[in-house]
Motif scaffolding. Structure first.
Motif, PDB file in Angstrom:
ATOM      1  N   GLN A 145      -2.520   7.793   6.661  1.00  0.00           N
ATOM      2  CA  GLN A 145      -3.359   7.504   7.812  1.00  0.00           C
ATOM      3  C   GLN A 145      -4.010   6.134   7.648  1.00  0.00           C
ATOM      4  O   GLN A 145      -4.474   5.774   6.565  1.00  0.00           O
ATOM      5  CB  GLN A 145      -4.422   8.582   7.985  1.00  0.00           C
ATOM      6  N   CYS A 146      -4.034   5.390   8.726  1.00  0.00           N
ATOM      7  CA  CYS A 146      -4.543   4.021   8.671  1.00  0.00           C
ATOM      8  C   CYS A 146      -5.435   3.759   9.874  1.00  0.00           C
ATOM      9  O   CYS A 146      -5.185   4.276  10.977  1.00  0.00           O
ATOM     10  CB  CYS A 146      -3.368   3.033   8.649  1.00  0.00           C
ATOM     11  N   ARG A 147      -6.470   2.975   9.650  1.00  0.00           N
ATOM     12  CA  ARG A 147      -7.375   2.559  10.736  1.00  0.00           C
ATOM     13  C   ARG A 147      -7.954   1.195  10.364  1.00  0.00           C
ATOM     14  O   ARG A 147      -8.988   1.102   9.710  1.00  0.00           O
ATOM     15  CB  ARG A 147      -8.476   3.593  10.957  1.00  0.00           C
ATOM     16  N   ARG A 148      -7.278   0.158  10.817  1.00  0.00           N
ATOM     17  CA  ARG A 148      -7.693  -1.199  10.496  1.00  0.00           C
ATOM     18  C   ARG A 148      -7.980  -1.953  11.788  1.00  0.00           C
ATOM     19  O   ARG A 148      -7.165  -1.970  12.703  1.00  0.00           O
ATOM     20  CB  ARG A 148      -6.605  -1.930   9.707  1.00  0.00           C
ATOM     21  N   SER A 176       1.822   6.029  15.907  1.00  0.00           N
ATOM     22  CA  SER A 176       1.505   4.771  15.221  1.00  0.00           C
ATOM     23  C   SER A 176       1.323   3.685  16.275  1.00  0.00           C
ATOM     24  O   SER A 176       2.069   3.642  17.256  1.00  0.00           O
ATOM     25  CB  SER A 176       2.617   4.366  14.248  1.00  0.00           C
ATOM     26  N   GLN A 188      -4.310  -1.794  13.582  1.00  0.00           N
ATOM     27  CA  GLN A 188      -3.266  -0.979  12.959  1.00  0.00           C
ATOM     28  C   GLN A 188      -3.868   0.407  12.750  1.00  0.00           C
ATOM     29  O   GLN A 188      -4.787   0.586  11.951  1.00  0.00           O
ATOM     30  CB  GLN A 188      -2.795  -1.572  11.629  1.00  0.00           C
ATOM     31  N   ALA A 192       1.020   5.106   9.011  1.00  0.00           N
ATOM     32  CA  ALA A 192       1.675   3.870   8.585  1.00  0.00           C
ATOM     33  C   ALA A 192       2.421   4.117   7.282  1.00  0.00           C
ATOM     34  O   ALA A 192       2.165   5.091   6.568  1.00  0.00           O
ATOM     35  CB  ALA A 192       0.653   2.748   8.406  1.00  0.00           C
ATOM     36  N   GLU A 194       3.410   3.679   3.463  1.00  0.00           N
ATOM     37  CA  GLU A 194       2.560   3.474   2.283  1.00  0.00           C
ATOM     38  C   GLU A 194       2.867   2.142   1.632  1.00  0.00           C
ATOM     39  O   GLU A 194       3.999   1.657   1.637  1.00  0.00           O
ATOM     40  CB  GLU A 194       2.770   4.613   1.281  1.00  0.00           C
ATOM     41  N   SER A 195       1.853   1.543   1.063  1.00  0.00           N
ATOM     42  CA  SER A 195       1.992   0.256   0.398  1.00  0.00           C
ATOM     43  C   SER A 195       2.936   0.369  -0.793  1.00  0.00           C
ATOM     44  O   SER A 195       3.003   1.412  -1.458  1.00  0.00           O
ATOM     45  CB  SER A 195       0.618  -0.230  -0.073  1.00  0.00           C
ATOM     46  N   ASP A 201      -2.802   3.256  -0.028  1.00  0.00           N
ATOM     47  CA  ASP A 201      -3.205   2.439   1.104  1.00  0.00           C
ATOM     48  C   ASP A 201      -1.993   2.152   1.991  1.00  0.00           C
ATOM     49  O   ASP A 201      -0.843   2.302   1.571  1.00  0.00           O
ATOM     50  CB  ASP A 201      -3.817   1.127   0.614  1.00  0.00           C
ATOM     51  N   ALA A 202      -2.260   1.744   3.210  1.00  0.00           N
ATOM     52  CA  ALA A 202      -1.175   1.460   4.153  1.00  0.00           C
ATOM     53  C   ALA A 202      -0.611   0.067   3.906  1.00  0.00           C
ATOM     54  O   ALA A 202      -1.301  -0.837   3.418  1.00  0.00           O
ATOM     55  CB  ALA A 202      -1.677   1.578   5.587  1.00  0.00           C
ATOM     56  N   ASP A 204       0.503  -3.598   4.666  1.00  0.00           N
ATOM     57  CA  ASP A 204      -0.003  -4.643   5.547  1.00  0.00           C
ATOM     58  C   ASP A 204       1.089  -5.110   6.503  1.00  0.00           C
ATOM     59  O   ASP A 204       2.285  -5.056   6.200  1.00  0.00           O
ATOM     60  CB  ASP A 204      -0.515  -5.834   4.737  1.00  0.00           C
TER      61      ASP A 204
END
Length: 293
Positions: A145-148, A176, A188, A192, A194-195, A201-202, A204
């Motif tokens: 999960q991502c929230r940027r 997404s 974003q 997402a 994964e890094s 973390d998601a 970039d």
């Protein structure tokens, strides 16, 4: 004398009570049929002038019957063709017609046509059995999960983009959302990839590489929405590494001349024509907000 008598009679008439006239309800025991409500005419509103009968939705009984017995309908031509083929062979066997001597007779020609029709029915049934619509169900996207949000954009633009995300994720198969504007990633959110560092973390979004890719470049130059209904069939999916690996469908929606929105879905062909038109209108609204932020 006459005037006095007339005056006396007039006084008697004025003092006497009025005659018993029927009341309004007695004169009209029933309301006018034009003013009568539908319920007063009967349970269905039928039988009175001016009554209204609500229309009933039409039912396609044939379609309902076929949909409820899909398997039987698909195999029915095989049964009909097989029975017809057997009937023709039995008729030929018990009709005492020589198989060679009367090969050019009308009976033989009729048997040949019947055999052709029977075989056609059998082949049609086999085709119907082999071609079945595939049930498409949404998948759970693999990712984090991502929230940027870009801190440089205005609060009004943030609220606008969050509204767009909430609306799309609630009504469509969108899981997404990435918004790129003025060569920077302003949003974003959602699931997402994964890094590569595997730190939970998601990944970039490489905006420069994304805008140089053929997918976004083509969408922004044409200013037309690009819909990849089945992402696995497109080799350009490698340009979107920040999306989950099992993303099923993607929409690239230009946001004016300076931005693009990447919308990832969890279902193959999950965005219908109404969703696509709605996304176009949302992009116009976001462009008007981001251009002034």
């Amino acid at each position: 004398m006459l005037s006095a008598t007339a005056t006396h009679l007039l006084r008697i008439l004025l003092r006497s009570p009025p005659p018993n006239l029927p009341s309004r309800s007695q004169r009209h025991p029933h309301p006018s049929p034009l003013l009568r409500s539908p319920s007063a005419a009967g349970p269905n509103g039928v039988g009175a002038v001016g009554s209204y009968k609500t229309p009933k939705p039409q039912r396609d009984l044939l379609r309902e019957l076929v949909s409820e017995n899909d398997g039987f309908v698909r195999v029915l031509p095989i049964y009909v063709g097989g029975f017809s083929l057997l009937a023709v062979l039995l008729n030929r066997s018990f009709s005492n017609i020589p198989p060679v001597a009367d090969a050019s007779s009308s009976q033989s020609r009729a048997d040949i046509l019947s055999l052709a029709l029977a075989v056609t029915n059998i082949l049609a049934g086999l085709v119907w059995l082999s071609i079945r619509p595939k049930n498409i169900s949404p998948v759970v996207l693999r990712g984090v999960q991502c929230r940027r949000l870009n801190p440089l954009i205005s609060k009004r633009a943030v609220l606008e983009m969050l509204w767009a995300w909430d609306s799309l994720s609630a009504v469509t198969c969108c899981r997404s959302l990435v918004v790129v504007y003025d060569s920077s990633c302003v949003l974003q959110i959602g699931v997402a990839a994964e890094s590569p560092l595997e730190d939970g973390d998601a990944m970039d979004v490489d905006v420069k590489k994304l805008l140089q890719g053929s997918l976004c470049k083509s969408a922004m130059e044409s200013q037309k929405q690009s819909y990849m209904a089945n992402l696995s069939l497109y080799p350009g999916k490698s340009e979107l590494p920040f999306l989950p690996t099992n993303t099923q469908s993607v929409i690239l929606q230009p946001i004016g001349d300076n931005g693009v929105a990447i919308i990832g879905g969890s279902t193959i062909r999950g965005f219908n024509n109404t969703d696509q038109a709605w996304i176009t209108l949302i992009a116009e609204k976001l462009e008007a907000t981001l251009s002034t932020s």
